[in-house]
Design an enzyme around this catalytic site. Structure first.
Site, short mmCIF file in Angstrom:
data_model
loop_
_atom_site.label_atom_id
_atom_site.label_comp_id
_atom_site.label_asym_id
_atom_site.label_seq_id
_atom_site.Cartn_x
_atom_site.Cartn_y
_atom_site.Cartn_z
N TYR A 1 0.86 -1.18 0.00
CA TYR A 1 0.00 0.00 0.00
C TYR A 1 0.90 1.24 0.00
O TYR A 1 0.83 2.09 0.87
CB TYR A 1 -0.99 0.00 1.17
CG TYR A 1 -2.28 0.67 0.77
CD1 TYR A 1 -3.13 0.06 -0.14
CD2 TYR A 1 -2.63 1.92 1.25
CE1 TYR A 1 -4.30 0.67 -0.56
CE2 TYR A 1 -3.80 2.55 0.84
CZ TYR A 1 -4.62 1.92 -0.07
OH TYR A 1 -5.78 2.54 -0.49
N LEU A 2 1.73 1.28 -1.01
CA LEU A 2 2.87 2.20 -1.03
C LEU A 2 2.44 3.66 -1.19
O LEU A 2 1.47 3.96 -1.87
CB LEU A 2 3.80 1.82 -2.18
CG LEU A 2 4.28 0.37 -2.15
CD1 LEU A 2 5.13 0.07 -3.39
CD2 LEU A 2 5.07 0.07 -0.88
N HIS A 3 3.19 4.53 -0.55
CA HIS A 3 2.98 5.97 -0.70
C HIS A 3 4.33 6.63 -0.97
O HIS A 3 5.36 5.94 -1.06
CB HIS A 3 2.28 6.56 0.54
CG HIS A 3 2.94 6.19 1.85
ND1 HIS A 3 4.21 6.59 2.17
CD2 HIS A 3 2.50 5.46 2.90
CE1 HIS A 3 4.52 6.14 3.36
NE2 HIS A 3 3.50 5.44 3.83
N GLU A 4 4.32 7.95 -1.10
CA GLU A 4 5.55 8.68 -1.45
C GLU A 4 6.69 8.41 -0.47
O GLU A 4 7.85 8.48 -0.83
CB GLU A 4 5.26 10.19 -1.48
CG GLU A 4 4.77 10.69 -2.82
CD GLU A 4 5.74 10.44 -3.97
OE1 GLU A 4 6.93 10.77 -3.84
OE2 GLU A 4 5.29 9.89 -4.99
N HIS B 1 7.43 5.52 0.98
CA HIS B 1 8.09 4.30 0.50
C HIS B 1 8.89 4.59 -0.78
O HIS B 1 10.01 4.11 -0.93
CB HIS B 1 7.05 3.22 0.15
CG HIS B 1 6.21 2.76 1.28
ND1 HIS B 1 4.87 3.04 1.37
CD2 HIS B 1 6.51 2.02 2.38
CE1 HIS B 1 4.37 2.49 2.47
NE2 HIS B 1 5.35 1.87 3.11
N GLN C 1 3.73 -9.09 13.51
CA GLN C 1 3.93 -7.79 14.17
C GLN C 1 2.61 -7.10 14.51
O GLN C 1 2.62 -5.94 14.92
CB GLN C 1 4.83 -6.88 13.32
CG GLN C 1 4.25 -6.38 12.01
CD GLN C 1 5.28 -5.65 11.17
OE1 GLN C 1 6.17 -6.26 10.58
NE2 GLN C 1 5.21 -4.34 11.10
N LYS D 1 9.85 7.95 9.99
CA LYS D 1 8.48 7.97 10.52
C LYS D 1 8.37 6.95 11.67
O LYS D 1 7.79 7.21 12.70
CB LYS D 1 7.53 7.63 9.37
CG LYS D 1 6.20 7.03 9.75
CD LYS D 1 5.20 8.12 10.02
CE LYS D 1 3.92 7.56 10.62
NZ LYS D 1 3.57 6.24 10.16
N SER E 1 0.34 4.38 5.55
CA SER E 1 -0.70 3.57 4.87
C SER E 1 -1.98 3.59 5.69
O SER E 1 -3.07 3.39 5.15
CB SER E 1 -0.20 2.14 4.69
OG SER E 1 1.03 2.15 4.02
O1 PAF Z 1 7.79 -0.51 8.47
C1 PAF Z 1 7.17 -1.47 7.98
O2 PAF Z 1 6.41 -1.35 7.00
C2 PAF Z 1 7.33 -2.84 8.59
O3 PAF Z 1 7.45 -2.77 9.97
C3 PAF Z 1 8.49 -3.66 7.98
C4 PAF Z 1 9.83 -2.99 8.26
C5 PAF Z 1 8.28 -3.80 6.48
C6 PAF Z 1 8.52 -5.06 8.60
O4 PAF Z 1 7.35 -5.76 8.35
#
Ligand code: PAF
Length: 286
Positions: A32-35, A37, A61, A149, A186
């Site tokens: 769910y990429l944004h700027e 990423h 997590q 972030k 996201s």
């Molecule tokens: O920051 C994240 O999106 C997550 O914690 C990561 C580093 C991809 C690990 O799942």
């Protein structure tokens, strides 16, 4: 751009690149990429011959009452964005591929994992460290890129890399904000329009802290209280924490007379947002 879903296939590609001595830059993501990423991807592209992005919503997590099931996912859109950036390989394994039945091994960075977000997200950093170490082992990157972030994540992963002598350099990159100051996440998609508006109080509270630091205020308690007062005045905000801590140990600071991390987590409805400001070598970054 190649899209790889299995460990076997991934190992084969990495083996070939290593044989050619290609430098590998790695950006781990949950999609769910944004700027934010994409800024990591661009930096990775600049510095390495090969750029790998992982897209994996890591169940380990998320707590049992957290948003794993509803976490936003849009692989097609992510893949299009990454293709445009010139990424070489996306690794997007299934949960079973990463954690086959009987999986038992975890990595913990003691103490640091229990501070700040650790209070309300027990087990979160254990999940992050475990998946990131697995990804490092598979991808064998020279450098890995993370956004400031998630400041606590950066600090914990640096500690893990140091403690375990992992041959990878962690490169933290600046936090990216919307024009109005909201940190890109996201999870912003969960906010309704009133919550989205209310969430601007986070940036305002960091600006307030910045002003106080610039005006010479050193008492952490005073800065913290003024931030809490400002955020509490926003009816849609419910504070999880506002802390001023040492950037290495994450222990609370009484006085800001060296490097400091001002970090906060605040709920807007069911959405928990985090944000931070770093005061490092006399320079404020937010
Ligand atoms: O920051 C994240 O999106 C997550 O914690 C990561 C580093 C991809 C690990 O799942």
């Amino acid at each position: 751009m190649e899209i790889v879903t299995t460990v076997t296939e991934l190992r084969e590609k990495i083996k070939n690149w290593k044989r050619e001595e290609e430098r590998i830059g790695f950006v781990p993501t949950m999609g769910y990429l944004h700027e934010g990423h994409l800024s990591l991807v661009r930096e990775a592209k600049k510095r390495s011959a090969k750029t790998v992005v992982s897209i994996f919503v890591n169940p380990k997590q998320f707590g049992p009452a957290e948003d794993y099931q509803i976490y936003p996912r849009d692989f097609k859109r992510d893949a299009d964005l990454l293709e445009k950036e010139g990424v070489d390989l996306i690794f997007c394994p299934s949960v079973e591929e990463m954690y086959p039945a009987g999986y038992k091994t975890y990595v913990q960075v003691e103490d640091l994992e229990n501070k700040l977000c650790g209070h309300s997200r027990p087990g979160h950093f254990r999940g992050v460290c475990t998946v990131v170490l697995k990804l490092f082992n598979l991808i064998q990157p020279d450098e890995a890129y993370f956004g400031w972030k998630d400041a606590q994540q950066v600090i914990i992963l640096k500690k893990m890399v140091g403690d375990l002598n992992l041959p990878v350099k962690i490169r933290p990159m600046p936090l990216i904000r919307e024009k109005d100051g909201l940190a890109l996440s996201s999870r912003n998609i969960y906010l309704n329009s009133q919550e989205r508006q209310a969430a601007l109080v986070l940036y305002r509270s960091l600006e307030l802290a910045e002003k106080q630091i610039k005006d010479g205020e050193k008492q952490a308690a005073k800065i913290k209280q003024s931030m809490i007062d400002l955020i509490s005045a926003e009816p849609l905000a419910r504070i999880d924490y506002v802390e001023i801590v040492d950037v290495q140990t994450l222990d609370s600071l009484e006085k800001i007379d060296g490097d400091a991390l001002i970090a906060l987590a605040v709920y807007f409805g069911r959405t928990r947002l985090i944000d931070n400001l770093r005061f490092i070598s006399g320079v404020i970054e937010k």
